[in-house]
Design an enzyme around this catalytic site. Structure first.
Site, PDB file in Angstrom:
ATOM      1  N   LYS A 157      -3.473 -11.642  -7.301  1.00 19.15           N
ATOM      2  CA  LYS A 157      -3.227 -10.196  -7.266  1.00 19.15           C
ATOM      3  C   LYS A 157      -4.383  -9.426  -7.875  1.00 19.15           C
ATOM      4  O   LYS A 157      -4.902  -8.474  -7.285  1.00 19.15           O
ATOM      5  CB  LYS A 157      -1.926  -9.887  -8.009  1.00 19.15           C
ATOM      6  CG  LYS A 157      -1.653  -8.419  -8.247  1.00 19.15           C
ATOM      7  CD  LYS A 157      -1.452  -7.654  -6.962  1.00 19.15           C
ATOM      8  CE  LYS A 157      -1.063  -6.209  -7.260  1.00 19.15           C
ATOM      9  NZ  LYS A 157      -0.823  -5.431  -6.041  1.00 19.15           N
ATOM     10  N   ASN A 160      -7.209  -6.942  -5.800  1.00 18.04           N
ATOM     11  CA  ASN A 160      -7.435  -5.534  -6.095  1.00 18.04           C
ATOM     12  C   ASN A 160      -8.842  -5.278  -6.602  1.00 18.04           C
ATOM     13  O   ASN A 160      -9.445  -4.247  -6.289  1.00 18.04           O
ATOM     14  CB  ASN A 160      -6.403  -5.040  -7.114  1.00 18.04           C
ATOM     15  CG  ASN A 160      -5.076  -4.729  -6.473  1.00 18.04           C
ATOM     16  OD1 ASN A 160      -4.955  -4.726  -5.251  1.00 18.04           O
ATOM     17  ND2 ASN A 160      -4.063  -4.466  -7.273  1.00 18.04           N
ATOM     18  N   CYS A 177      -2.872   0.923  -9.028  1.00 22.08           N
ATOM     19  CA  CYS A 177      -3.289  -0.482  -9.084  1.00 22.08           C
ATOM     20  C   CYS A 177      -4.753  -0.677  -9.449  1.00 22.08           C
ATOM     21  O   CYS A 177      -5.060  -1.328 -10.454  1.00 22.08           O
ATOM     22  CB  CYS A 177      -3.008  -1.158  -7.734  1.00 22.08           C
ATOM     23  SG  CYS A 177      -1.252  -1.304  -7.347  1.00 22.08           S
ATOM     24  N   LEU A 209     -13.686   0.871   3.657  1.00 25.77           N
ATOM     25  CA  LEU A 209     -15.099   1.233   3.788  1.00 25.77           C
ATOM     26  C   LEU A 209     -15.241   2.716   4.121  1.00 25.77           C
ATOM     27  O   LEU A 209     -16.162   3.111   4.838  1.00 25.77           O
ATOM     28  CB  LEU A 209     -15.786   0.377   4.861  1.00 25.77           C
ATOM     29  CG  LEU A 209     -16.093  -1.075   4.488  1.00 25.77           C
ATOM     30  CD1 LEU A 209     -16.748  -1.809   5.652  1.00 25.77           C
ATOM     31  CD2 LEU A 209     -16.997  -1.148   3.251  1.00 25.77           C
ATOM     32  N   ARG A 240      -1.634   9.023 -10.426  1.00 24.00           N
ATOM     33  CA  ARG A 240      -2.231   8.137 -11.419  1.00 24.00           C
ATOM     34  C   ARG A 240      -3.701   7.867 -11.104  1.00 24.00           C
ATOM     35  O   ARG A 240      -4.045   7.371 -10.053  1.00 24.00           O
ATOM     36  CB  ARG A 240      -1.440   6.829 -11.491  1.00 24.00           C
ATOM     37  CG  ARG A 240      -0.124   6.966 -12.224  1.00 24.00           C
ATOM     38  CD  ARG A 240       0.717   5.712 -12.162  1.00 24.00           C
ATOM     39  NE  ARG A 240       1.305   5.503 -10.830  1.00 24.00           N
ATOM     40  CZ  ARG A 240       2.165   4.543 -10.533  1.00 24.00           C
ATOM     41  NH1 ARG A 240       2.540   3.688 -11.490  1.00 24.00           N
ATOM     42  NH2 ARG A 240       2.655   4.416  -9.324  1.00 24.00           N
ATOM     43  N   ARG A 272       0.848  -1.184   0.000  1.00 26.03           N
ATOM     44  CA  ARG A 272       0.000   0.000   0.000  1.00 26.03           C
ATOM     45  C   ARG A 272       0.887   1.239   0.000  1.00 26.03           C
ATOM     46  O   ARG A 272       1.766   1.370   0.842  1.00 26.03           O
ATOM     47  CB  ARG A 272      -0.907   0.029   1.226  1.00 26.03           C
ATOM     48  CG  ARG A 272      -1.922  -1.103   1.289  1.00 26.03           C
ATOM     49  CD  ARG A 272      -2.577  -1.143   2.655  1.00 26.03           C
ATOM     50  NE  ARG A 272      -1.593  -1.445   3.695  1.00 26.03           N
ATOM     51  CZ  ARG A 272      -1.793  -1.239   4.999  1.00 26.03           C
ATOM     52  NH1 ARG A 272      -2.927  -0.694   5.418  1.00 26.03           N
ATOM     53  NH2 ARG A 272      -0.848  -1.545   5.868  1.00 26.03           N
TER      54      ARG A 272
END
Length: 448
Positions: free
Chosen positions: A207, A211, A263, A253, A331, A154
């Site tokens: 992975k 995500n 990602c 949340l 990004r 992260r």
């Protein structure tokens, strides 16, 4: 062990530095000479808390070095990690594998002995098979084995995530390769971490699936926040109640302007494209992508509503540009479409971010970038909180109000203390609940 990490971007630099800190000899290989020279000088190409000190310490010790010479780096190496970018192709959204394949060809040509090649990049299912085919087709007199070892870092807490992972996934059909990669991580020191050995294709899918699920969780709570506004609920309480369920958990949340970053946007798109190529329809993930894209534009409309239906000729102060706090990563940041939409509606935008303004300036035009939050808010008709930087929560609200033309705060991260903002005399608008204005009136933002 001696480890080569090809690619000194976010994943490669963090992984290589942490491997060195564990005690391995690590050579980071990159083709960007300017980046390499800056790294040798201790200048980081990215902002990640603690990374500069870790790089400096391990570089000084001799455990971490930087080069553009792959051949010399591979001499005596036990493993080579591929950690290059896999951006979405502009034509169809598929992950662009040209950098991964180029590295595989280079390794096949320059390897000088048996080597475990580890895909650390986020890659579509089947990439390991193709990398292995490239290595074996070179017909070198060495043993190659390809492992999928996805990263779960992260941004903002990447070093801690690497050193104290909640799981390490090692995807391989080779016992030799499994032992090498397990040895690199020194798994005995990670008694609380789950070491998961899987097939290579399963590891590649883990992975993307992770995500996509987290992106779905964010999108879900954002839609619930709209429902909370419509029926008079409080999304903070709803999220807390959900998070107490051990089957759900409290992370991801927090209602806000939508997900961004390096990602989630590209990985949800990539897994959707991969599924379609295999004649599988991922309706849930495709909906997540669409809802998230729509939400970013909807947040700009919320600012319009809060400003009385128009921002033409008004000055809007934007606090936060990075997609999340503790990073300079722009990004797919929600700030980009929100600011562009506000400009389309005629607003002047002044902005501040503690770390991301240099990167933001490459993506946004006609924005006045300011030294601090008070500078950005000077003479503004509204201040919009777009990134959850802790320093914004700690602002002197009295000073903030004093420099503004109108005391209007639109908090799209639910970052601020509602009571404190209202007590300071602001009209306060947020997401997922309907706080009172300075005179007790309710600020109801229509769900978009």
């Amino acid at each position: 062990m001696k480890i080569v990490v090809v690619g000194s971007g976010y994943v490669g630099l963090v992984a290589g530095t942490c491997f060195a800190d564990i005690g391995h000899s690590v050579v980071c290989v990159d083709s960007d000479q300017k980046k390499l020279e800056k790294l040798r000088q201790g200048v980081m190409p990215i902002y990640e808390p603690g990374l500069d000190d870790l790089v400096a310490r391990n570089h000084a010790s001799g455990r971490l070095s930087f080069t553009d010479e792959l051949g010399s780096a591979l001499t005596g190496a036990h493993a080579a990690f591929i950690a290059v970018g896999t951006p979405p192709r502009a034509t169809d959204g598929h992950a662009d594998m040209k950098y991964v394949h180029a590295v595989a060809h280079a390794i096949a040509e320059k390897a000088s002995g048996d080597l475990v090649v580890v895909n650390k990049s986020t890659v579509p299912v089947g990439t390991g098979d193709e990398v292995e085919r490239i290595l074996l087709s070179a017909r070198r007199p060495f043993r190659f084995s390809v492992v999928s070892n996805p990263e779960f870092l992260r941004e903002g807490v990447a070093i801690d995530d690497f050193m104290r992972p909640d799981r390490i996934v090692i995807g391989s059909e080779s016992e030799w390769a499994r032992k090498v990669v397990s040895g690199i991580y020194e798994v005995e020191r990670l008694s609380e971490a789950a070491i998961l050995h899987t097939s290579r294709r399963s590891a590649e899918l883990i992975k993307y699936a992770a995500n996509a699920f987290l992106a779905m969780k964010i999108t879900f709570i954002n839609e619930i926040s709209d429902l909370c506004e419509a029926v008079g609920g409080d999304v903070r309480h709803v999220a807390h109640g959900l998070g107490l369920d051990s089957r759900i958990g409290s992370k991801f949340l927090n209602a806000g302007p939508g997900y961004g970053g390096s990602c989630f946007p590209k990985d949800t798109l990539a897994i959707s494209k991969t599924a379609r190529d295999h004649r599988v329809q991922l309706h849930t993930i495709e909906t997540v992508i669409q809802v998230n894209d729509n939400r970013k534009r909807a947040m700009a409309l919320r600012v319009l509503d809060a400003c009385g239906g128009s921002v033409r000729g008004k000055t809007i102060a934007v606090l936060g540009l990075a997609f999340k706090a503790h990073t300079d990563d722009m990004r797919d940041s929600p700030a980009i479409p929100i600011i562009q939409a506000l400009q389309d509606f005629g607003a002047r935008v002044r902005a501040h971010d503690p770390e991301a303004m240099e990167n933001a300036a490459k993506l946004l035009t006609n924005v006045t970038f300011c030294e601090d939050a008070l500078d950005a808010a000077t003479d503004s008709d509204a201040v919009v909180v777009l990134t959850e930087w802790p320093e914004f929560r700690d602002l002197d609200l009295g000073q903030l109000k004093a420099v503004m033309a109108e005391p209007l705060m639109i908090d799209l991260r639910n970052l601020m203390s509602e009571d404190a903002v209202l007590e300071a005399g602001f009209t306060y608008c947020c997401v997922g609940r309907n706080p009172a204005g300075p005179h007790g009136e309710k600020q109801l933002l229509a769900a978009e």
